[in-house]
Design a protein around this motif. Structure first.
Motif, PDB file in Angstrom:
ATOM      1  N   HIS A 113       0.833  -1.195   0.000  1.00 25.96           N
ATOM      2  CA  HIS A 113       0.000   0.000   0.000  1.00 25.96           C
ATOM      3  C   HIS A 113       0.876   1.256   0.000  1.00 25.96           C
ATOM      4  CE1 HIS A 113      -3.134   2.791   1.140  1.00 25.96           C
ATOM      5  NE2 HIS A 113      -2.576   3.026   2.296  1.00 25.96           N
ATOM      6  N   MET A 114       1.899   1.269   0.883  1.00 29.97           N
ATOM      7  CA  MET A 114       2.760   2.445   0.981  1.00 29.97           C
ATOM      8  C   MET A 114       3.566   2.630  -0.307  1.00 29.97           C
ATOM      9  SD  MET A 114       1.715   3.522   3.793  1.00 29.97           S
ATOM     10  CE  MET A 114       2.685   5.006   4.047  1.00 29.97           C
ATOM     11  N   LEU A 172       1.377   4.309  -2.774  1.00 29.19           N
ATOM     12  CA  LEU A 172       1.213   5.726  -2.453  1.00 29.19           C
ATOM     13  C   LEU A 172       2.422   6.512  -2.938  1.00 29.19           C
ATOM     14  CD1 LEU A 172      -0.337   6.014   1.120  1.00 29.19           C
ATOM     15  CD2 LEU A 172      -1.375   6.444  -1.102  1.00 29.19           C
ATOM     16  N   GLU A 173       3.621   5.981  -2.668  1.00 25.35           N
ATOM     17  CA  GLU A 173       4.836   6.709  -3.066  1.00 25.35           C
ATOM     18  C   GLU A 173       4.917   6.830  -4.581  1.00 25.35           C
ATOM     19  OE1 GLU A 173       8.224   6.339  -0.872  1.00 25.35           O
ATOM     20  OE2 GLU A 173       7.114   6.214   1.002  1.00 25.35           O
ATOM     21  N   CYS A 183      -4.536   3.185  -5.268  1.00 21.53           N
ATOM     22  CA  CYS A 183      -4.689   2.119  -4.277  1.00 21.53           C
ATOM     23  C   CYS A 183      -6.038   1.431  -4.408  1.00 21.53           C
ATOM     24  CB  CYS A 183      -4.583   2.688  -2.870  1.00 21.53           C
ATOM     25  SG  CYS A 183      -3.031   3.474  -2.542  1.00 21.53           S
ATOM     26  N   ALA A 192      -7.810  -0.411  -1.305  1.00 23.11           N
ATOM     27  CA  ALA A 192      -8.782   0.278  -0.454  1.00 23.11           C
ATOM     28  C   ALA A 192     -10.124   0.336  -1.165  1.00 23.11           C
ATOM     29  CB  ALA A 192      -8.282   1.684  -0.135  1.00 23.11           C
TER      30      ALA A 192
END
Lengths: 176, 347
Positions: free
Chosen positions: A110-111, A114-115, A168, A172
């Motif tokens: 997930h991170m 995001l990046e 995402c 999500a």
């Protein structure tokens, strides 16, 4: 008759809730991970929605977001305690190491996304998102630093957030 | 990612950025938005998860470096301003379309009121229109403490004044929970029927040619109004008193009273549909209220078979599977998306 409900109950993960629920960020991320299954996600959203409808206006208006998050937390909790007792060697044992690994991997992914999404934003948009979310700067401070209006800051922030959210999407909230 | 989802994502993001230090009116707007549909709730939760995990990103430039980057780009990236704005007009258009249920229904409601000679020649009170799309439900808290919950594909107009509380139903179904105020009658206009209540709970479903009023608590008076056989009557037919667990059906200028389990009638609030020996065609018609694509019954022999059971209103698929498992009918999907229901082949 409610074949759907029963079917999804069988597929539910047989584990106690591993979240500490001290921070909503973790809770929500966890919630969304659990909701990779479209059917479960829809049922949970449905139930959260019904509870929102039942809320008195005064209580809801006070702080709608906090109210919704409380509902989400309660639902997640009920979700787990509603598991049939024989489905789980219940001894208050700590969540299995497997789960922690699986969860951490999902969170790490997930991170990463995001990046990636952040890197694809325009420099100004990325600056706004990071200054607000990571560095905790106010709209006014960001506006002053970048020489733009506070309402422009808000627009950049909303745009950046949509991009991150869509990146995402399958994590999500499932995609249609 | 569907278009609708993208719009929802844009709206959710706008709310997240707008909520910091929002005043009560703004929070109320947000609560209203959240209560539009389960999809809105879901999207907001998902967006909030992203929002709350953004502080955890690493491997990104420092604030000072960001300022340098952003200001440098000023000279080069002229198109950039188009990005953030791009989501807004779309969202606004959607909003206008959703809430702009207007001319036709309003005109109909006004014509209706005029026909009933109930619109006093005074300044029109401020009105609010509420509309739900297929599959949506919406709860509205009114200033007097009354609450209206709209079921799928419904439209109504609320017109409160100092003297009265009037609601015009354009179509669909709604549950009314009326706060007591004997000085201000609460009235619902649906077609030519008039429903009058003081401190009570009742459900109104408007179908072409018929209005069904089911009472859960208290009592309401239902007047059929001048239509059908009574269209030319000098004196309108008298009102019929309806009490708890009774249903009044107003059609063609007449009101027929029957006993009815009111809790089954409002099961839609929990997105349940309760059927007691209802023919397959009527059951499917109920599901169709919540689905954009209807089911076509290919075999008339199935249409009249009685069905009893409880189903989720947003899950027609499980009903079709139920028919399949019970050996009643099987379904197939045509290339154009239409679902065909046909008799089970005998083995």
């Amino acid at each position: 008759m409610s074949t759907v409900r029963e079917a999804s109950a069988k597929q539910r993960p047989k584990r106690p809730p591993p979240f500490a629920a001290s921070q909503y960020g973790r809770l929500l991320a966890f919630l969304n991970m659990r909701l990779a299954n479209e059917q479960d996600a829809r049922e949970l959203a449905q139930e959260a929605y019904l509870r929102l409808l039942r809320a008195t206006r005064a209580r809801l208006i006070e702080d709608p977001t906090a109210y919704l998050f409380r509902i989400a937390r309660n639902l997640l909790y009920e979700w787990y305690v509603s598991l049939p007792p024989d489905s789980e060697p219940l001894s208050g044992s700590a969540p299995s190491a497997d789960l922690a690994v699986e969860e951490q991997a999902a969170l790490a992914q997930h991170m990463d996304r995001l990046e990636d999404a952040l890197r694809r934003l325009s420099p100004k948009c990325r600056a706004v998102v990071l200054m607000h979310r990571r560095d905790g700067m106010t709209y006014k401070e960001i506006g002053a630093a970048l020489g733009i209006s506070a309402s422009m800051v808000k627009k950049h922030l909303a745009h950046g957030l949509v991009s991150c959210r869509l990146a995402c999407a399958d994590f999500a909230g499932a995609e249609r | 990612m569907s278009r609708r989802r993208e719009l929802l994502a844009a709206e959710a993001a706008q709310w997240l950025t707008a909520l910091e230090g929002a005043d009560a009116a703004r929070r109320e707007q947000f609560a209203q938005w959240l209560r539009t549909s389960p999809e809105h709730v879901r999207e907001f939760l998902a967006a909030a998860a992203v929002w709350d995990s953004l502080p955890g990103v690493s491997a990104q430039p420092s604030a000072a470096a960001l300022v340098r980057l952003a200001s440098r780009s000023d000279n080069v990236v002229a198109l950039e301003g188009a990005h953030p704005g791009a989501a807004n007009p779309k969202a606004e258009r959607l909003g206008r379309w959703r809430w702009g249920w207007a001319a036709a229904a309003a005109a109909a409601a006004l014509a209706l009121a005029a026909a009933l000679r109930l619109l006093a020649p005074v300044a029109a009170p401020p009105t609010m229109d509420y509309v739900t799309e297929v599959g949506e439900q919406l709860s509205v808290s009114l200033a007097d403490g009354s609450m209206i919950t709209l079921n799928t594909r419904s439209a109504l107009r609320v017109a409160y004044s100092e003297a009265r509380r009037d609601v015009y139903m354009g179509g669909g179904e709604a549950l009314f929970e009326v706060a007591e105020d004997s000085a201000r009658p609460f009235r619902v206009f649906a077609d030519s029927a008039l429903i009058e209540a003081v401190g009570t709970r009742f459900n109104v479903r408007k179908r072409p040619g018929e209005v069904a009023v089911t009472v859960l608590e208290g009592a309401v008076d239902v007047s059929p109004g001048r239509s059908g056989a009574n269209a030319a009557a000098i004196q309108p037919p008298p009102a019929v008193r309806v009490v708890a667990d009774q249903q009044a059906r107003a059609a063609e200028g007449k009101v027929v009273l029957v006993d009815r389990d009111a809790s089954a009638v409002i099961a839609w609030r929990e997105r349940r549909l309760v059927f007691d020996a209802l023919p397959v065609r009527d059951v499917l018609a109920e599901f169709d209220r919540y689905q954009a694509q209807p089911v076509v019954i290919a075999d008339p022999a199935i249409a009249a078979l009685p069905i009893s059971g409880v189903f989720r209103s947003d899950d027609r698929e499980s009903f079709l599977q139920f028919l399949d498992q019970m050996g009643i009918a099987e379904h197939s999907r045509r290339p154009d998306g239409v679902i065909l229901l046909s008799a089970m082949e005998r083995r």
